[in-house]
Design a protein around this motif. Structure first.
Motif, PDB file in Angstrom:
ATOM      1  N   ALA A 182     -16.246  69.605  -4.572  1.00 57.67           N
ATOM      2  CA  ALA A 182     -16.972  68.540  -3.876  1.00 57.67           C
ATOM      3  C   ALA A 182     -16.883  67.221  -4.639  1.00 57.67           C
ATOM      4  O   ALA A 182     -16.712  66.157  -4.039  1.00 57.67           O
ATOM      5  CB  ALA A 182     -18.435  68.949  -3.693  1.00 57.67           C
ATOM      6  N   VAL A 183     -16.991  67.284  -5.971  1.00 59.86           N
ATOM      7  CA  VAL A 183     -16.895  66.070  -6.776  1.00 59.86           C
ATOM      8  C   VAL A 183     -15.520  65.432  -6.612  1.00 59.86           C
ATOM      9  O   VAL A 183     -15.393  64.211  -6.493  1.00 59.86           O
ATOM     10  CB  VAL A 183     -17.184  66.389  -8.260  1.00 59.86           C
ATOM     11  N   ARG A 184     -14.483  66.269  -6.578  1.00 61.59           N
ATOM     12  CA  ARG A 184     -13.125  65.741  -6.415  1.00 61.59           C
ATOM     13  C   ARG A 184     -12.921  65.166  -5.008  1.00 61.59           C
ATOM     14  O   ARG A 184     -12.303  64.128  -4.841  1.00 61.59           O
ATOM     15  CB  ARG A 184     -12.090  66.846  -6.657  1.00 61.59           C
ATOM     16  N   GLN A 185     -13.434  65.855  -4.005  1.00 60.40           N
ATOM     17  CA  GLN A 185     -13.157  65.489  -2.618  1.00 60.40           C
ATOM     18  C   GLN A 185     -14.097  64.398  -2.094  1.00 60.40           C
ATOM     19  O   GLN A 185     -13.666  63.457  -1.436  1.00 60.40           O
ATOM     20  CB  GLN A 185     -13.278  66.734  -1.731  1.00 60.40           C
ATOM     21  N   ALA A 186     -15.405  64.546  -2.376  1.00 60.08           N
ATOM     22  CA  ALA A 186     -16.400  63.639  -1.804  1.00 60.08           C
ATOM     23  C   ALA A 186     -16.942  62.631  -2.812  1.00 60.08           C
ATOM     24  O   ALA A 186     -17.592  61.657  -2.408  1.00 60.08           O
ATOM     25  CB  ALA A 186     -17.563  64.446  -1.209  1.00 60.08           C
ATOM     26  N   GLY A 187     -16.704  62.857  -4.100  1.00 61.53           N
ATOM     27  CA  GLY A 187     -17.160  61.919  -5.111  1.00 61.53           C
ATOM     28  C   GLY A 187     -18.484  62.322  -5.745  1.00 61.53           C
ATOM     29  O   GLY A 187     -19.233  63.153  -5.218  1.00 61.53           O
ATOM     30  N   ILE A 188     -18.753  61.702  -6.891  1.00 67.54           N
ATOM     31  CA  ILE A 188     -19.969  62.005  -7.644  1.00 67.54           C
ATOM     32  C   ILE A 188     -21.217  61.556  -6.890  1.00 67.54           C
ATOM     33  O   ILE A 188     -22.218  62.265  -6.845  1.00 67.54           O
ATOM     34  CB  ILE A 188     -19.917  61.328  -9.034  1.00 67.54           C
ATOM     35  N   GLY A 240     -33.746  60.187 -11.000  1.00 63.17           N
ATOM     36  CA  GLY A 240     -32.868  59.737 -12.076  1.00 63.17           C
ATOM     37  C   GLY A 240     -31.430  60.172 -11.865  1.00 63.17           C
ATOM     38  O   GLY A 240     -30.492  59.389 -12.079  1.00 63.17           O
ATOM     39  N   VAL A 241     -31.237  61.419 -11.435  1.00 63.53           N
ATOM     40  CA  VAL A 241     -29.876  61.914 -11.186  1.00 63.53           C
ATOM     41  C   VAL A 241     -29.239  61.169 -10.018  1.00 63.53           C
ATOM     42  O   VAL A 241     -28.057  60.799 -10.077  1.00 63.53           O
ATOM     43  CB  VAL A 241     -29.892  63.430 -10.922  1.00 63.53           C
ATOM     44  N   VAL A 242     -30.006  60.928  -8.957  1.00 64.38           N
ATOM     45  CA  VAL A 242     -29.472  60.198  -7.803  1.00 64.38           C
ATOM     46  C   VAL A 242     -29.049  58.788  -8.211  1.00 64.38           C
ATOM     47  O   VAL A 242     -27.942  58.328  -7.884  1.00 64.38           O
ATOM     48  CB  VAL A 242     -30.519  60.147  -6.667  1.00 64.38           C
ATOM     49  N   VAL A 243     -29.919  58.092  -8.954  1.00 66.55           N
ATOM     50  CA  VAL A 243     -29.626  56.704  -9.336  1.00 66.55           C
ATOM     51  C   VAL A 243     -28.470  56.640 -10.331  1.00 66.55           C
ATOM     52  O   VAL A 243     -27.516  55.871 -10.152  1.00 66.55           O
ATOM     53  CB  VAL A 243     -30.886  56.036  -9.927  1.00 66.55           C
ATOM     54  N   LEU A 244     -28.533  57.460 -11.404  1.00 64.84           N
ATOM     55  CA  LEU A 244     -27.479  57.416 -12.415  1.00 64.84           C
ATOM     56  C   LEU A 244     -26.148  57.893 -11.837  1.00 64.84           C
ATOM     57  O   LEU A 244     -25.085  57.319 -12.129  1.00 64.84           O
ATOM     58  CB  LEU A 244     -27.870  58.270 -13.626  1.00 64.84           C
ATOM     59  N   GLY A 245     -26.193  58.946 -11.006  1.00 65.05           N
ATOM     60  CA  GLY A 245     -24.975  59.425 -10.371  1.00 65.05           C
ATOM     61  C   GLY A 245     -24.340  58.360  -9.494  1.00 65.05           C
ATOM     62  O   GLY A 245     -23.110  58.204  -9.467  1.00 65.05           O
ATOM     63  N   THR A 246     -25.171  57.596  -8.787  1.00 61.83           N
ATOM     64  CA  THR A 246     -24.659  56.509  -7.943  1.00 61.83           C
ATOM     65  C   THR A 246     -24.017  55.420  -8.796  1.00 61.83           C
ATOM     66  O   THR A 246     -22.911  54.935  -8.488  1.00 61.83           O
ATOM     67  CB  THR A 246     -25.805  55.911  -7.104  1.00 61.83           C
ATOM     68  N   LEU A 247     -24.679  55.033  -9.874  1.00 64.09           N
ATOM     69  CA  LEU A 247     -24.140  53.986 -10.745  1.00 64.09           C
ATOM     70  C   LEU A 247     -22.815  54.409 -11.381  1.00 64.09           C
ATOM     71  O   LEU A 247     -21.847  53.636 -11.408  1.00 64.09           O
ATOM     72  CB  LEU A 247     -25.159  53.636 -11.838  1.00 64.09           C
ATOM     73  N   LEU A 251     -19.537  52.415 -10.342  1.00 63.02           N
ATOM     74  CA  LEU A 251     -19.073  51.496 -11.376  1.00 63.02           C
ATOM     75  C   LEU A 251     -17.941  52.078 -12.220  1.00 63.02           C
ATOM     76  O   LEU A 251     -16.998  51.355 -12.567  1.00 63.02           O
ATOM     77  CB  LEU A 251     -20.243  51.101 -12.290  1.00 63.02           C
ATOM     78  N   ALA A 252     -18.021  53.356 -12.553  1.00 60.70           N
ATOM     79  CA  ALA A 252     -17.013  53.946 -13.438  1.00 60.70           C
ATOM     80  C   ALA A 252     -15.798  54.475 -12.674  1.00 60.70           C
ATOM     81  O   ALA A 252     -14.685  54.449 -13.196  1.00 60.70           O
ATOM     82  CB  ALA A 252     -17.638  55.063 -14.272  1.00 60.70           C
ATOM     83  N   PHE A 253     -16.013  54.946 -11.453  1.00 66.36           N
ATOM     84  CA  PHE A 253     -14.916  55.571 -10.718  1.00 66.36           C
ATOM     85  C   PHE A 253     -14.541  54.816  -9.440  1.00 66.36           C
ATOM     86  O   PHE A 253     -13.632  55.230  -8.727  1.00 66.36           O
ATOM     87  CB  PHE A 253     -15.264  57.019 -10.379  1.00 66.36           C
ATOM     88  N   GLY A 254     -15.256  53.740  -9.138  1.00 63.52           N
ATOM     89  CA  GLY A 254     -14.921  52.940  -7.969  1.00 63.52           C
ATOM     90  C   GLY A 254     -15.070  53.679  -6.651  1.00 63.52           C
ATOM     91  O   GLY A 254     -14.331  53.389  -5.690  1.00 63.52           O
ATOM     92  N   GLU A 255     -16.029  54.620  -6.577  1.00 64.12           N
ATOM     93  CA  GLU A 255     -16.218  55.377  -5.334  1.00 64.12           C
ATOM     94  C   GLU A 255     -16.780  54.468  -4.243  1.00 64.12           C
ATOM     95  O   GLU A 255     -17.648  53.628  -4.498  1.00 64.12           O
ATOM     96  CB  GLU A 255     -17.158  56.563  -5.577  1.00 64.12           C
ATOM     97  N   ARG A 256     -16.281  54.660  -3.042  1.00 60.49           N
ATOM     98  CA  ARG A 256     -16.744  53.863  -1.912  1.00 60.49           C
ATOM     99  C   ARG A 256     -17.939  54.537  -1.253  1.00 60.49           C
ATOM    100  O   ARG A 256     -17.992  55.762  -1.139  1.00 60.49           O
ATOM    101  CB  ARG A 256     -15.631  53.693  -0.887  1.00 60.49           C
TER     102      ARG A 256
END
Length: 286
Positions: A81-87, A245-252, A256-261
């Motif tokens: 899921a992380v690979r396909q849909a993103g963090i 915290g996980v939702v916010v940090l995971g989004t950031l 920011l780090a992986f350029g996920e759309r």
């Protein structure tokens, strides 16, 4: 509060490591296998779980076997899921599994449903629907949202299984240790099959990455437990801070780090998820 921050960081770093693994040529199957050996050793050393309940004739071994099968399967699904849909979307789906856990608590464990919890449940379901939506420019296909649904349901299943084991008199620490050991044995058998049938080549770099994954996986658990012990009168605060915290940090990290759309609908779903968690936590604190 530092225990909570460490737990949040470990949770998100698990997703980061799974995201980076294919880019670094790391075999996720081998990593997940060694992860469970590391987690089992750390659990035995640091948690020292009582084993008396496991020696009873009515010990819930069937439930433990199911948990041991679900955990590594879910880990492999999480990696996909992380690979396909993103963090971003995967971490939100993971944290929104609390909705299914809450529904199970209402239906099977006798927890009382009040207006705030039901409102949180409703908003959370809307958030899940929004996070499943494919962002513009993302690869087409059903695989992404199907993996997110599997993550959502899988983490809830693990939570329900642990609750049932606790009700049967098995401490969570003992259940986790047994599940980790059995998961390592099962995954080792699968790796042997891959070696003999598919020509998979084991390597120390995969093992080291797996031990790192196990350290983060176990750290997420133990720091969360320590946070509850450090704040015994504020369980709702710990619950809300961890999940938000996980939702916010995971989004950031994802953006920011992986350029996920993310689409506008995805971003609205993230906000709804945070509100839903806050409502459920506030209801539990009253």
């Amino acid at each position: 509060m530092h225990f909570l921050l460490l737990s949040v960081a470990c949770s998100v770093l698990v997703s980061v490591l799974l995201k980076l693994a294919p880019r670094r040529g790391l075999d996720v199957g081998q990593m997940v296998t060694w992860n469970y050996l590391a987690a089992a050793l750390l659990a035995a050393w640091l948690l020292r779980p009582p084993a008396a309940s496991l020696h009873q004739p009515d010990a819930p071994w069937l439930a433990l076997l199911v948990l041991a099968a679900v955990l590594p399967t879910l880990f492999m699904v999480l990696a996909a899921a992380v690979r396909q849909a993103g963090i971003v979307r995967t971490d939100v789906a993971q944290r929104m599994s609390l909705l299914l856990s809450l529904a199970a608590a209402f239906l099977f464990f006798g927890e009382r449903a009040d207006a705030l919890k039901l409102a949180g449940l409703g908003l959370g379901l809307l958030a899940v629907a929004g996070i499943l939506a494919r962002p513009a420019g993302a690869a087409a296909g059903r695989r992404g949202w199907m993996l997110l649904l599997a993550v959502w349901a899988g983490f809830a299943l693990v939570d329900v299984m642990l609750k049932r084991l606790a009700m049967a008199g098995t401490p969570t620490s003992a259940a986790l240790l047994v599940a980790f050991v059995l998961a390592f044995c099962g995954m080792s058998g699968w790796q042997l099959w891959r070696m003999l049938g598919e020509g998979m080549r084991p390597g120390l770099r995969h093992a080291f990455a797996g031990f790192g994954l196990g350290l983060l996986n176990f750290g997420n658990i133990v720091f969360y437990v320590r946070a509850h012990q450090a704040l015994p009168d504020s369980p709702a605060t710990v619950f809300a801070t961890m999940n938000i915290g996980v939702v916010v940090l995971g989004t950031l990290v994802g953006v920011l780090a992986f350029g996920e759309r993310t689409s506008k609908l995805n971003r609205a779903a993230i906000v709804l998820a945070i509100v839903a968690i806050a409502l459920i936590a506030f209801s539990s604190s009253r």
